[in-house]
Design a protein around this motif. Structure first.
Motif, PDB file in Angstrom:
ATOM      1  N   ARG A  49       0.919  -1.215  -0.064  1.00 24.73           N
ATOM      2  CA  ARG A  49      -0.019   0.045   0.024  1.00 24.73           C
ATOM      3  C   ARG A  49       0.942   1.286   0.063  1.00 24.73           C
ATOM      4  O   ARG A  49       1.821   1.589   1.110  1.00 24.73           O
ATOM      5  CB  ARG A  49      -0.795  -0.028   1.388  1.00 24.73           C
ATOM      6  CG  ARG A  49      -2.242  -0.905   1.082  1.00 24.73           C
ATOM      7  CD  ARG A  49      -2.982  -0.628   0.153  1.00 24.73           C
ATOM      8  NE  ARG A  49      -3.642   0.729   0.129  1.00 24.73           N
ATOM      9  CZ  ARG A  49      -4.563   1.078   1.037  1.00 24.73           C
ATOM     10  NH1 ARG A  49      -5.378  -0.006   1.657  1.00 24.73           N
ATOM     11  NH2 ARG A  49      -4.975   2.304   1.037  1.00 24.73           N
ATOM     12  N   GLY A  50       0.722   2.122  -1.074  1.00 23.56           N
ATOM     13  CA  GLY A  50       1.440   3.344  -1.072  1.00 23.56           C
ATOM     14  C   GLY A  50       3.002   3.169  -1.527  1.00 23.56           C
ATOM     15  O   GLY A  50       3.693   4.046  -1.290  1.00 23.56           O
ATOM     16  N   ASP A  65      -5.083   2.011  -3.239  1.00 18.95           N
ATOM     17  CA  ASP A  65      -4.343   3.228  -3.437  1.00 18.95           C
ATOM     18  C   ASP A  65      -5.299   4.112  -4.355  1.00 18.95           C
ATOM     19  O   ASP A  65      -5.194   5.235  -4.617  1.00 18.95           O
ATOM     20  CB  ASP A  65      -3.058   2.888  -4.039  1.00 18.95           C
ATOM     21  CG  ASP A  65      -2.098   2.423  -2.987  1.00 18.95           C
ATOM     22  OD1 ASP A  65      -2.364   2.619  -1.584  1.00 18.95           O
ATOM     23  OD2 ASP A  65      -1.063   1.580  -3.147  1.00 18.95           O
ATOM     24  N   GLU A  71      -7.676   5.982  -2.975  1.00 16.22           N
ATOM     25  CA  GLU A  71      -7.210   7.154  -2.087  1.00 16.22           C
ATOM     26  C   GLU A  71      -6.745   8.301  -3.127  1.00 16.22           C
ATOM     27  O   GLU A  71      -6.544   9.371  -2.850  1.00 16.22           O
ATOM     28  CB  GLU A  71      -5.986   6.525  -1.434  1.00 16.22           C
ATOM     29  CG  GLU A  71      -6.578   5.747  -0.147  1.00 16.22           C
ATOM     30  CD  GLU A  71      -5.483   5.150   0.760  1.00 16.22           C
ATOM     31  OE1 GLU A  71      -4.221   5.493   0.520  1.00 16.22           O
ATOM     32  OE2 GLU A  71      -5.584   4.639   1.785  1.00 16.22           O
ATOM     33  N   SER A  72      -6.257   7.881  -4.367  1.00 19.37           N
ATOM     34  CA  SER A  72      -5.769   8.628  -5.202  1.00 19.37           C
ATOM     35  C   SER A  72      -6.705   9.862  -5.685  1.00 19.37           C
ATOM     36  O   SER A  72      -6.361  10.929  -6.138  1.00 19.37           O
ATOM     37  CB  SER A  72      -5.353   8.003  -6.470  1.00 19.37           C
ATOM     38  OG  SER A  72      -6.140   7.584  -7.374  1.00 19.37           O
ATOM     39  N   ALA A  94     -10.890   2.204   2.276  1.00 23.66           N
ATOM     40  CA  ALA A  94     -10.175   3.491   1.737  1.00 23.66           C
ATOM     41  C   ALA A  94     -11.650   4.425   1.385  1.00 23.66           C
ATOM     42  O   ALA A  94     -11.119   5.684   1.782  1.00 23.66           O
ATOM     43  CB  ALA A  94      -9.728   3.091   0.511  1.00 23.66           C
ATOM     44  N   THR A 148       1.464   2.490  -8.618  1.00 27.83           N
ATOM     45  CA  THR A 148       0.181   1.908  -8.632  1.00 27.83           C
ATOM     46  C   THR A 148      -0.180   1.381  -9.922  1.00 27.83           C
ATOM     47  O   THR A 148      -0.901   0.331 -10.026  1.00 27.83           O
ATOM     48  CB  THR A 148      -0.877   2.939  -7.763  1.00 27.83           C
ATOM     49  OG1 THR A 148      -0.310   3.267  -6.385  1.00 27.83           O
ATOM     50  CG2 THR A 148      -2.044   2.436  -7.602  1.00 27.83           C
TER      51      THR A 148
END
Length: 378
Positions: A33-34, A290, A293-294, A220, A304
């Protein structure tokens, strides 16, 4: 008169044991993640393979022993896998715990086959009886990172090499010889897997991995303060992608491997490919979180994008190989496979301007093209 035998399904003990897979996959996917570094990707591969191997040792035990499986060893193995899962959260501090827990589970897995008067040898999973793969793990207790991780990888590579190249019957005979030397007069018996039940167990692991994708996206979204319309469309696209992957791996596949017939491969081929497929899907789950979240900062990280595209392309290749070896190939599959690889690669290279919704629906198309063949046939 035809006698029908009842089809065997996972027991309550086996399903309870799988709870550690839920926890383990959740922690392992968070390694990516990230993250966009090759180092983190390599560490994820090593840790996932170690966890999967430890889980597999006791899955094989439950498959062979059935209702006769002893509860206490399974519960102790669960404890070891829990400690492995927790250690992943901060592996820099807890690598030693991860290694000790892995060694404990492997040791328990090799001893659980030994009875008072006889020992069973699993022909299709001889790794559980071979100790060479755990030696680098034992040595790693006195090593520091990154050398420690390199020793873990070496041990896992030895296990993989043994499982792919060495005859199970040969290893079983050697294990039986060691038992007779250690305990003169002890009887040995060769045990074989129930492939139908085993396929169900591997499929359940795949369901757990796909569930991690749903959970990651849900978390998320819950952590996003504002819910604009693109967020809803992104989540719908993610669920469509996960549904397409489910259709390929389970509805039209066997043991979590896309488009595979049950009778095509034996355990020697089935196990490493299942591990690869499950690892890809768990990595994909991390990338999907991700993506959600982006939306908050309006840009998807290139790492990602490539993580997700690479997983989809690799999944397509696995599906093409299993479909071809299952003798289910047709002219349409040339187009479907080419699109399933070309679309992810194209948006991996040129997809930076795409918003997450269009990006995800293109991937849905890449996976769904191979689903048009109808339900699987055994």
């Amino acid at each position: 008169m035809t006698v029908q035998t009842e089809e065997r399904h996972a027991s309550w003990l086996e399903l309870f044991f799988d709870l550690v897979a839920v926890a383990g996959v959740a922690q392992l996917s968070h390694l990516l993640r990230g993250s966009t570094t090759w180092g983190d990707a390599g560490l994820y591969v090593v840790c996932f393979l170690a966890f999967w191997t430890a889980w597999m040792c006791f899955t094989v035990y439950g498959n062979v022993t059935g209702a006769a499986a002893r509860t206490m060893p399974v519960l102790l193995a669960m404890a070891g896998l829990v400690f492995m899962s927790v250690s992943v959260h901060d592996l820099g501090k807890h690598a030693q715990v991860f290694a000790v827990a892995y060694l404990a589970v492997r040791s328990l897995a090799s001893r659980v086959w030994e009875g008072r008067t006889s020992t069973r040898i699993v022909v299709e999973w001889p790794v559980v009886h071979a100790g060479v793969g755990v030696v680098p793990w034992f040595v790693s207790l006195w090593a520091d990172a990154p050398g420690k991780y390199g020793l873990w990888a070496l041990g896992l590579a030895l296990d993989l090499l043994i499982s792919l190249t060495v005859s199970g019957e040969r290893l079983a005979r050697k294990a039986a010889s060691r038992v007779s030397r250690r305990e003169p007069g002890a009887r040995t018996a060769f045990a074989h897997l129930d492939l139908t039940h085993f396929g169900e167990r591997l499929g359940l692991f795949t369901i757990i991995v796909l569930g991690e994708g749903v959970l990651t996206v849900t978390e998320a979204m819950a952590e996003t303060p504002d819910w604009p319309a693109p967020l809803f469309w992104t989540v719908i696209a993610i669920l469509a992608l996960l549904a397409a992957l489910w259709g390929a791996a389970l509805y039209q596949g066997f043991a979590g491997i896309p488009y595979l017939r049950q009778t095509t491969w034996g355990p020697r081929s089935l196990l490493p490919v299942h591990c690869l497929t499950a690892g890809l899907l768990a990595a994909l789950a991390a990338g999907l979180g991700d993506v959600v979240e982006s939306l908050e900062h309006g840009e998807m990280a290139p790492g990602t994008r490539w993580l997700i595209c690479g997983c989809v392309a690799a999944f397509t290749i696995i599906g093409a190989v299993s479909r071809a070896t299952s003798q289910r190939w047709s002219r349409w599959d040339y187009l479907a496979t080419a699109a399933g690889v070309a679309i992810p690669l194209a948006i991996g290279f040129f997809g930076a301007p795409l918003d997450p919704v269009r990006f995800l629906w293109l991937l849905v198309l890449a996976v769904a093209l191979s689903l048009t063949r109808g339900p699987r046939r055994k």
